[in-house]
Structures are given as C-alpha cells and as structure tokens.
Design a protein around this motif. Structure first.
Motif, PDB file in Angstrom:
ATOM      1  N   ASP A 198      43.606  -1.488  71.669  1.00 37.72           N
ATOM      2  CA  ASP A 198      42.867  -2.585  72.282  1.00 37.72           C
ATOM      3  C   ASP A 198      43.441  -3.920  71.803  1.00 37.72           C
ATOM      4  O   ASP A 198      44.184  -3.971  70.823  1.00 37.72           O
ATOM      5  CB  ASP A 198      41.386  -2.476  71.919  1.00 37.72           C
ATOM      6  N   GLY A 199      43.080  -5.011  72.495  1.00 34.61           N
ATOM      7  CA  GLY A 199      43.605  -6.306  72.084  1.00 34.61           C
ATOM      8  C   GLY A 199      42.990  -7.451  72.852  1.00 34.61           C
ATOM      9  O   GLY A 199      42.134  -7.260  73.716  1.00 34.61           O
ATOM     10  N   ILE A 200      43.454  -8.654  72.529  1.00 34.72           N
ATOM     11  CA  ILE A 200      42.952  -9.864  73.176  1.00 34.72           C
ATOM     12  C   ILE A 200      44.103 -10.851  73.338  1.00 34.72           C
ATOM     13  O   ILE A 200      44.995 -10.921  72.498  1.00 34.72           O
ATOM     14  CB  ILE A 200      41.808 -10.497  72.339  1.00 34.72           C
ATOM     15  N   LYS A 257      58.649  -6.299  73.212  1.00 32.52           N
ATOM     16  CA  LYS A 257      57.428  -6.208  74.014  1.00 32.52           C
ATOM     17  C   LYS A 257      57.721  -6.769  75.402  1.00 32.52           C
ATOM     18  O   LYS A 257      58.475  -7.735  75.502  1.00 32.52           O
ATOM     19  CB  LYS A 257      56.300  -7.021  73.356  1.00 32.52           C
ATOM     20  N   PRO A 258      57.176  -6.208  76.449  1.00 34.18           N
ATOM     21  CA  PRO A 258      56.153  -5.161  76.484  1.00 34.18           C
ATOM     22  C   PRO A 258      56.686  -3.720  76.583  1.00 34.18           C
ATOM     23  O   PRO A 258      55.953  -2.824  77.002  1.00 34.18           O
ATOM     24  CB  PRO A 258      55.372  -5.515  77.746  1.00 34.18           C
ATOM     25  N   ASP A 259      57.927  -3.461  76.186  1.00 31.26           N
ATOM     26  CA  ASP A 259      58.451  -2.094  76.196  1.00 31.26           C
ATOM     27  C   ASP A 259      57.589  -1.211  75.277  1.00 31.26           C
ATOM     28  O   ASP A 259      57.434  -1.527  74.095  1.00 31.26           O
ATOM     29  CB  ASP A 259      59.900  -2.106  75.704  1.00 31.26           C
ATOM     30  N   PRO A 260      57.044  -0.111  75.809  1.00 39.09           N
ATOM     31  CA  PRO A 260      56.204   0.760  74.979  1.00 39.09           C
ATOM     32  C   PRO A 260      56.895   1.258  73.710  1.00 39.09           C
ATOM     33  O   PRO A 260      56.234   1.561  72.713  1.00 39.09           O
ATOM     34  CB  PRO A 260      55.878   1.932  75.916  1.00 39.09           C
ATOM     35  N   ALA A 261      58.220   1.306  73.728  1.00 42.02           N
ATOM     36  CA  ALA A 261      58.961   1.851  72.574  1.00 42.02           C
ATOM     37  C   ALA A 261      58.700   1.063  71.294  1.00 42.02           C
ATOM     38  O   ALA A 261      58.623   1.648  70.209  1.00 42.02           O
ATOM     39  CB  ALA A 261      60.462   1.878  72.886  1.00 42.02           C
ATOM     40  N   ILE A 262      58.545  -0.249  71.400  1.00 41.18           N
ATOM     41  CA  ILE A 262      58.350  -1.051  70.180  1.00 41.18           C
ATOM     42  C   ILE A 262      56.944  -0.850  69.611  1.00 41.18           C
ATOM     43  O   ILE A 262      56.749  -0.851  68.398  1.00 41.18           O
ATOM     44  CB  ILE A 262      58.672  -2.547  70.418  1.00 41.18           C
ATOM     45  N   TYR A 263      55.978  -0.623  70.492  1.00 41.08           N
ATOM     46  CA  TYR A 263      54.616  -0.325  70.029  1.00 41.08           C
ATOM     47  C   TYR A 263      54.605   1.036  69.325  1.00 41.08           C
ATOM     48  O   TYR A 263      53.991   1.186  68.265  1.00 41.08           O
ATOM     49  CB  TYR A 263      53.642  -0.294  71.209  1.00 41.08           C
ATOM     50  N   ASP A 284      49.708 -13.706  72.508  1.00 42.44           N
ATOM     51  CA  ASP A 284      49.431 -14.801  73.445  1.00 42.44           C
ATOM     52  C   ASP A 284      49.785 -14.457  74.891  1.00 42.44           C
ATOM     53  O   ASP A 284      49.511 -15.253  75.788  1.00 42.44           O
ATOM     54  CB  ASP A 284      50.168 -16.083  73.021  1.00 42.44           C
ATOM     55  N   LEU A 285      50.364 -13.278  75.129  1.00 43.48           N
ATOM     56  CA  LEU A 285      50.773 -12.908  76.493  1.00 43.48           C
ATOM     57  C   LEU A 285      50.009 -11.676  76.981  1.00 43.48           C
ATOM     58  O   LEU A 285      50.005 -10.630  76.318  1.00 43.48           O
ATOM     59  CB  LEU A 285      52.273 -12.641  76.559  1.00 43.48           C
ATOM     60  N   GLU A 286      49.410 -11.800  78.158  1.00 36.93           N
ATOM     61  CA  GLU A 286      48.596 -10.713  78.711  1.00 36.93           C
ATOM     62  C   GLU A 286      49.408  -9.432  78.910  1.00 36.93           C
ATOM     63  O   GLU A 286      48.915  -8.326  78.653  1.00 36.93           O
ATOM     64  CB  GLU A 286      47.967 -11.155  80.040  1.00 36.93           C
ATOM     65  N   GLU A 287      50.663  -9.568  79.349  1.00 38.20           N
ATOM     66  CA  GLU A 287      51.479  -8.373  79.601  1.00 38.20           C
ATOM     67  C   GLU A 287      51.684  -7.567  78.312  1.00 38.20           C
ATOM     68  O   GLU A 287      51.771  -6.335  78.347  1.00 38.20           O
ATOM     69  CB  GLU A 287      52.830  -8.757  80.203  1.00 38.20           C
ATOM     70  N   ASN A 288      51.741  -8.254  77.180  1.00 36.84           N
ATOM     71  CA  ASN A 288      51.919  -7.556  75.907  1.00 36.84           C
ATOM     72  C   ASN A 288      50.639  -6.846  75.466  1.00 36.84           C
ATOM     73  O   ASN A 288      50.690  -5.758  74.895  1.00 36.84           O
ATOM     74  CB  ASN A 288      52.392  -8.532  74.831  1.00 36.84           C
ATOM     75  N   ILE A 289      49.512  -7.467  75.741  1.00 37.81           N
ATOM     76  CA  ILE A 289      48.227  -6.828  75.448  1.00 37.81           C
ATOM     77  C   ILE A 289      48.055  -5.592  76.327  1.00 37.81           C
ATOM     78  O   ILE A 289      47.662  -4.521  75.856  1.00 37.81           O
ATOM     79  CB  ILE A 289      47.052  -7.813  75.654  1.00 37.81           C
TER      80      ILE A 289
END
Length: 196
Positions: A179-181, A140-146, A165-170
C-alpha cells in the motif's frame, strides 16, 4: 499502526528535487538555464535506470553545449545534490518512526552519482535498508526494483507502506501488494493513512 515497515522515496519526499532551481545555481541568465536544462535533463531517466554511466552521460551532454556553458555543466554534474532541500517535516517523521522502532527503508530512482553522494547523508544512515535504481539497472515503476527491495530485506509487501511523489510508482507498489500514498508535502495525511 497498520504497517510494520515504512518505505520512502527520496526526491520530493525526503528532499525537494527541483531541476530548474538546481540548474539556476550554476548559471547566470534565464537563456543559459533554459539551454542547460534542455540538454542535461533530456535523457536523465537513462541515468536513473543505469542504462548509461554517469561519466559517459556527463561528457556526452557537455559536448552538446556551446563552449561558454561547458564549465557550468561540469560544475552542475559534480554539485547538484547539494541543492536538494530537505523537507523538515519528513525528517522529523522519520525520527518519530525510528523512536517507535518502526523500520524505515528507501526506494528511490537516482543516478549512481547520487547513490554515492547519499551514502554520506545522515538521515539515510538511520535507515534499515537503502535501494537506489541506477546500480540495479532498473527503475520505478518497474516491478523488478520493488521485488528487489522485498527480497533484499525479507519484507512482506502487505506489511509495508510506500511514500512516493508519483502516482505511477505507488500503483506499481500496490500491484505487488504494498500500500502507499502519493506525497504532496502533507505529512499529516501520511500519518493518518498509516494510523500513526
């Protein structure tokens, strides 16, 4: 509830990942701790991405340390996961979700060593799917892992909610429709966000 699936990060969501605290368990003085932290954590992101092997990284880092700290470094590399403190509120929330038959998943940046250690974690045995970064050679935050998470477990992004816990990952998850928090330790905020 607004979502069919809840996706958790591990560090600082399920358990407290405090690099300084963990290192303090393996050394005697502040100066030693400072030096160990600066050397051992210098390229930790490469471990998370799996771009360097755990054993190789350990040996490379140990050689950069003065001889009197090499034993402490070896002990750290084999023992640090034991000093991740579980967040009891998160564990209770996971249990509540499972009781309601809500599938829970893990999407976490972590070295291969931690991925192996975590396989014995009781809480993760309850999860419908677990994805760690290093074995996939991405993080994360590489889209490939999502995308890997979605594909591997046949998940629809808009039906998932991500807690990290990290905004860039959300934000990376949101860019793909999940969606996320950003988790700050307040589980009630999470429950409100998902309509729990």
């Amino acid at each position: 509830m607004k979502y069919k699936n809840i996706v958790f990060d591990f560090g600082n969501v399920i358990g407290r990942f405090d690099g300084r605290y963990m290192m303090e368990q393996f050394c005697d003085t502040e100066d030693d701790c400072d030096l160990l932290c600066s050397v051992i954590y210098e390229k930790w992101a490469e471990l998370d991405k799996g771009t360097i092997g755990y054993d190789e990284y350990r040996e490379e880092r140990i050689l950069r340390l003065p001889p009197h700290l090499r034993g402490a470094a070896r002990a750290f590399f084999s023992g640090w996961p034991e000093y991740i403190t579980p967040y009891q509120d998160t564990l209770l929330f996971i249990d509540e979700l499972i009781k309601r038959n809500v599938p829970v998943y893990l999407l976490s940046n972590a070295p291969t060593y931690f991925a192996g250690w975590a396989a014995g974690c009781e809480v993760l045995k309850k999860f419908s799917g677990v994805v760690f970064s290093a074995p996939l050679k991405t993080a994360k935050p590489d889209p490939a892992i999502y995308q890997y998470l979605f594909d591997a477990f046949s998940l629809v992004p808009r039906e998932c909610f991500f807690i990290d816990d990290l905004e860039e990952n959300i934000k990376a998850g949101q860019s793909l429709g999940m969606d996320g928090i950003v988790f700050t330790g307040d589980i009630d905020k999470v429950k409100a966000a998902i309509g729990f």
